[in-house]
Enzyme design. Structure first.
Site, mmCIF file in Angstrom:
data_model
loop_
_atom_site.group_PDB
_atom_site.id
_atom_site.type_symbol
_atom_site.label_atom_id
_atom_site.label_comp_id
_atom_site.label_asym_id
_atom_site.label_seq_id
_atom_site.Cartn_x
_atom_site.Cartn_y
_atom_site.Cartn_z
ATOM 1 N N ALA A 80 -1.269 -1.746 16.674
ATOM 2 C CA ALA A 80 0.044 -1.146 16.445
ATOM 3 C C ALA A 80 -0.007 0.383 16.530
ATOM 4 C CB ALA A 80 0.559 -1.564 15.067
ATOM 5 N N SER A 125 -0.220 -12.067 10.305
ATOM 6 C CA SER A 125 -0.740 -13.340 10.812
ATOM 7 C C SER A 125 0.347 -14.418 10.812
ATOM 8 C CB SER A 125 -1.919 -13.805 9.959
ATOM 9 O OG SER A 125 -1.531 -13.886 8.608
ATOM 10 N N ASP A 138 0.803 -1.240 0.000
ATOM 11 C CA ASP A 138 0.000 0.000 0.000
ATOM 12 C C ASP A 138 0.828 1.279 0.000
ATOM 13 O OD1 ASP A 138 0.906 0.217 2.692
ATOM 14 O OD2 ASP A 138 -0.925 -0.712 3.460
ATOM 15 N N HIS A 196 6.368 -8.077 -1.262
ATOM 16 C CA HIS A 196 5.237 -8.444 -2.130
ATOM 17 C C HIS A 196 4.931 -7.384 -3.179
ATOM 18 C CE1 HIS A 196 3.635 -11.437 1.159
ATOM 19 N NE2 HIS A 196 4.666 -11.904 0.493
ATOM 20 N N CYS A 248 5.389 -4.569 -25.593
ATOM 21 C CA CYS A 248 5.164 -5.883 -26.214
ATOM 22 C C CYS A 248 3.690 -6.207 -26.442
ATOM 23 C CB CYS A 248 5.795 -6.978 -25.364
ATOM 24 S SG CYS A 248 4.964 -7.206 -23.786
#
Ligand code: OAD
Length: 245
Positions: free
Chosen positions: A231, A189, A104, A119, A150
């Site tokens: 957090a 997790s 994000d 990721h 392409c």
């Protein structure tokens, strides 16, 4: 919750601090975690079924439109106090590495200068067949555009289920985890490999390991310290306790 005094002292003294984050750190910015129900139009889809190369080849419009929605959510979101505390932590620790599974861009927006992205990042696009980087444009729902080089379909530059993680990021993440003096595992997790192994690597290499998460994870029983809570509340408390004023 009060921050354990042992952690405050160790954090002040540490030469190398490593932070590993997952979707939970962005939950307080309004971005749903992967394993939370999706909202609105997308509630009936399972993210784990949309985020695959097979799904994109079968239904490119559907997957591209889902990413257009996720990208819009991320673009409207703001870093929360948890992200901002980590940006400050980077300026305090003599050596600091931030490893994230999130796509994000909120850590970068909060001010962290160097982020190891395991990721990928929703802001970037590349083509399906050759990974040509495709310059950013406003990502609209509907059919994905064609690569200007392409002609193959353009896809988000994120890692999908079944794909390998970028090798440079993985190498950097493993090296950082194995040399950390303190390793924080925050808002993840700890289920999705290979990223989920990093806290275990850090623990095996002798780091003081700290989990920050309102819920238990497979790493909780191995962590030296577990701080149960959001957090966005715990990280600012920790920073104020370690470096008041
Ligand atoms: P998950 O959605 O699996 O887990 C989010 C974690 O955040 C859970 O353990 C929650 O308890 C915790 N959490 C929720 N709110 C929190 C808060 N306010 N503060 C701290 N923690 C909170 O997300 P990830 O672990 O990031 O991969 O998932 C890992 C990967 O699986 C993702 O990057 C994605 C996914 O499927 C790919 O797309 C390849």
């Amino acid at each position: 919750m009060s921050v354990p005094p042992e952690l405050i002292e160790r954090l002040r003294q540490a030469g190398h601090v490593v932070v590993f984050t997952g979707a939970g750190i962005s939950a307080e910015s309004g971005i749903p975690t992967f394993r939370q129900a999706q909202r609105g139009l997308w509630a009936r889809y399972d993210p784990q079924e949309l985020a695959t190369p097979g799904a994109f080849r079968r239904r490119p419009e559907l997957v591209w439109s889902w990413y257009a929605w996720r990208r819009q959510l991320a673009a409207r979101a703001q870093p929360n106090p948890g992200h901002r505390a980590l940006a400050t932590m980077e300026t305090r620790a003599p050596r600091f590495d931030l490893i994230t599974q999130n796509v994000d861009n909120l850590h970068q927006q909060a001010g962290n200068a160097r982020v190891i992205e395991l990721h990928g990042n929703l802001r970037r696009s590349k083509c399906l067949d050759h990974e040509h980087p495709v310059p950013d444009w406003e990502q609209l729902p509907g059919a994905p555009p064609a690569c200007p080089v392409c002609g193959s379909l353009v896809r988000p530059d994120v890692v999908w289920f079944g794909e390998s993680l970028p090798a440079t990021a993985v190498t950097a993440a493993i090296a950082a985890s194995q040399s950390a003096e303190i390793f924080f595992s925050i808002g993840t997790s700890t289920l999705v490999e290979p990223a989920a192994s990093l806290p275990f690597l850090a623990a095996a290499a002798g780091a003081l390991t700290v989990e920050i998460n309102p819920q238990a994870t497979p790493f909780s029983s191995q962590a030296d310290l577990v701080l149960r809570g959001p957090a966005g509340v715990i990280l600012p408390q920790l920073m104020i306790a370690a470096w008041p004023g």
